[in-house]
Every structure is written in C-alpha cells, then in structure tokens.
Design an enzyme around this catalytic site. Sequence first.
Site, PDB file in Angstrom:
ATOM      1  N   ASN A  61      -2.423  39.279  27.693  1.00  0.00           N
ATOM      2  CA  ASN A  61      -1.914  40.460  28.381  1.00  0.00           C
ATOM      3  C   ASN A  61      -1.512  41.541  27.382  1.00  0.00           C
ATOM      4  O   ASN A  61      -0.983  41.253  26.315  1.00  0.00           O
ATOM      5  CB  ASN A  61      -0.774  40.136  29.365  1.00  0.00           C
ATOM      6  CG  ASN A  61       0.347  39.311  28.796  1.00  0.00           C
ATOM      7  OD1 ASN A  61       0.163  38.552  27.863  1.00  0.00           O
ATOM      8  ND2 ASN A  61       1.528  39.445  29.373  1.00  0.00           N
ATOM      9  N   GLU A  63       0.575  44.864  27.469  1.00  0.00           N
ATOM     10  CA  GLU A  63       1.474  45.700  28.269  1.00  0.00           C
ATOM     11  C   GLU A  63       1.538  47.117  27.708  1.00  0.00           C
ATOM     12  O   GLU A  63       1.083  47.394  26.591  1.00  0.00           O
ATOM     13  CB  GLU A  63       2.863  45.047  28.313  1.00  0.00           C
ATOM     14  CG  GLU A  63       2.806  43.706  29.038  1.00  0.00           C
ATOM     15  CD  GLU A  63       4.162  43.045  29.229  1.00  0.00           C
ATOM     16  OE1 GLU A  63       5.173  43.495  28.637  1.00  0.00           O
ATOM     17  OE2 GLU A  63       4.200  42.045  29.988  1.00  0.00           O
ATOM     18  N   CYS A  72      -3.697  42.381  32.519  1.00  0.00           N
ATOM     19  CA  CYS A  72      -3.480  40.929  32.461  1.00  0.00           C
ATOM     20  C   CYS A  72      -4.446  40.271  31.472  1.00  0.00           C
ATOM     21  O   CYS A  72      -5.528  40.789  31.197  1.00  0.00           O
ATOM     22  CB  CYS A  72      -3.741  40.310  33.830  1.00  0.00           C
ATOM     23  SG  CYS A  72      -2.566  40.748  35.104  1.00  0.00           S
ATOM     24  N   GLU A  74      -6.319  37.564  31.874  1.00  0.00           N
ATOM     25  CA  GLU A  74      -7.610  37.124  32.429  1.00  0.00           C
ATOM     26  C   GLU A  74      -8.615  38.272  32.446  1.00  0.00           C
ATOM     27  O   GLU A  74      -9.783  38.102  32.103  1.00  0.00           O
ATOM     28  CB  GLU A  74      -7.434  36.609  33.870  1.00  0.00           C
ATOM     29  CG  GLU A  74      -6.508  35.423  34.007  1.00  0.00           C
ATOM     30  CD  GLU A  74      -5.046  35.825  34.214  1.00  0.00           C
ATOM     31  OE1 GLU A  74      -4.602  36.835  33.615  1.00  0.00           O
ATOM     32  OE2 GLU A  74      -4.346  35.133  34.960  1.00  0.00           O
ATOM     33  N   CYS A 111      -3.032  36.335  38.969  1.00  0.00           N
ATOM     34  CA  CYS A 111      -2.613  37.283  40.016  1.00  0.00           C
ATOM     35  C   CYS A 111      -3.806  37.628  40.905  1.00  0.00           C
ATOM     36  O   CYS A 111      -4.957  37.312  40.583  1.00  0.00           O
ATOM     37  CB  CYS A 111      -2.008  38.542  39.394  1.00  0.00           C
ATOM     38  SG  CYS A 111      -3.238  39.693  38.747  1.00  0.00           S
ATOM     39  N   CYS A 114      -6.714  39.641  39.287  1.00  0.00           N
ATOM     40  CA  CYS A 114      -7.529  38.822  38.378  1.00  0.00           C
ATOM     41  C   CYS A 114      -8.426  37.871  39.165  1.00  0.00           C
ATOM     42  O   CYS A 114      -9.549  37.593  38.764  1.00  0.00           O
ATOM     43  CB  CYS A 114      -6.641  38.052  37.401  1.00  0.00           C
ATOM     44  SG  CYS A 114      -5.852  39.154  36.205  1.00  0.00           S
TER      45      CYS A 114
END
Length: 156
Positions: A61, A63, A72, A74, A111, A114
């Site tokens: 990830n 940010e 994210c 993935e 999530c 993803c």
Amino acid sequence: MEEIKIELLYKRLKTEILPEESRRLCEAAVSAAKRAYAPYSQFHVGAAVLLHNGTIVEGNNQENMAFPSGLCAERTALFYAQSQYPQLAVEAVAIAALSHGVQTTDPVYPCGACRQVMLESQKRAGKPVRVIMGGTQKIQIVEHIGDLLPLAFQEF
Ligand code: THU
C-alpha cells in the site's frame, strides 16, 4: 418473489501446513508489506502476484496525505504486474499485513475495490485465480475470485 442464497467456498488452514508454492507467495507478501508506505494508518499491507511463468510481482500500500490518492497493496501489485507482463495470466495473489510492525495473526481480506480489480485479472486470465489471505496463525484460501465478490458488477 424468489429468495436466493449464495454459498461461498473457502479453505481455512494452519500456516504450518501450507503447500510450498503458496508458502513462498505468502512470504513474498510479507516482505512486500515491510516496504509499504503507510505513515497514516501504520497498517502495512503486502501483496504478491504469481504469474503463469512463475514470476512473482510484489506490491504494497502506498498512502498519500490526500487520502483517496493512495492505493492498496493488491492493486499496486496487480496493476504493476499487468503493466509489465500483459501477456502473462495471473495465477494467484497472496495478501499479508503488518499492524504497527507485527504481522497479523488472522488473515487479511482484500477491500471491495481490490476484489473488483482481481475479478478483472481473473477474466483476463480466463481461468480461476487463487487468493491466499495470510496471517501468522491462520490462512484462508479461495480458488475463485467470485467467492470473494458474488454478484459483481458487469455490463450487459
Ligand atoms: N489496504 C490495502 O492495502 N489493501 C486492502 O485490501 C485494504 C486496505 C490499505 C489501505 C490503507 O493504506 C491501509 O490499508 C489502511 O486502510
């Protein structure tokens, strides 16, 4: 009116009995998580994508101070894999996370966004993509992304 129940199938196993190839993929996800940029959440997620020729692509990830601009693990891994190796089918994705520097004992689940992206990778691959969600104590595996995202969006 009809009421329809959807079943999902997943495997839950102890980390020690994970087969070799899946174990290596989980280890790659953990090592990717260690390089995540997550100063805001302190939740470091790693993903490792296994491609058809055995190549493993890692992502984590990323940010951003403007929160929605981050991405994210993935999707970082899958988009990189597909941008570098568009002809190679995705075979499996492993996910792991460190919370405040310590790997979670329970598996981490991807999530919704993803899952949608993984579904597209599976569509491109033309065959089921295994998702391995790893924790230090427990691992969960689905053999088909549809099990993580039933009733997914599609255009008609
Ligand atoms: N995150 C992922 O990397 N993958 C997911 O599937 C869900 C959440 C990241 C986003 C954010 O950087 C951090 O975890 C905390 O939400």
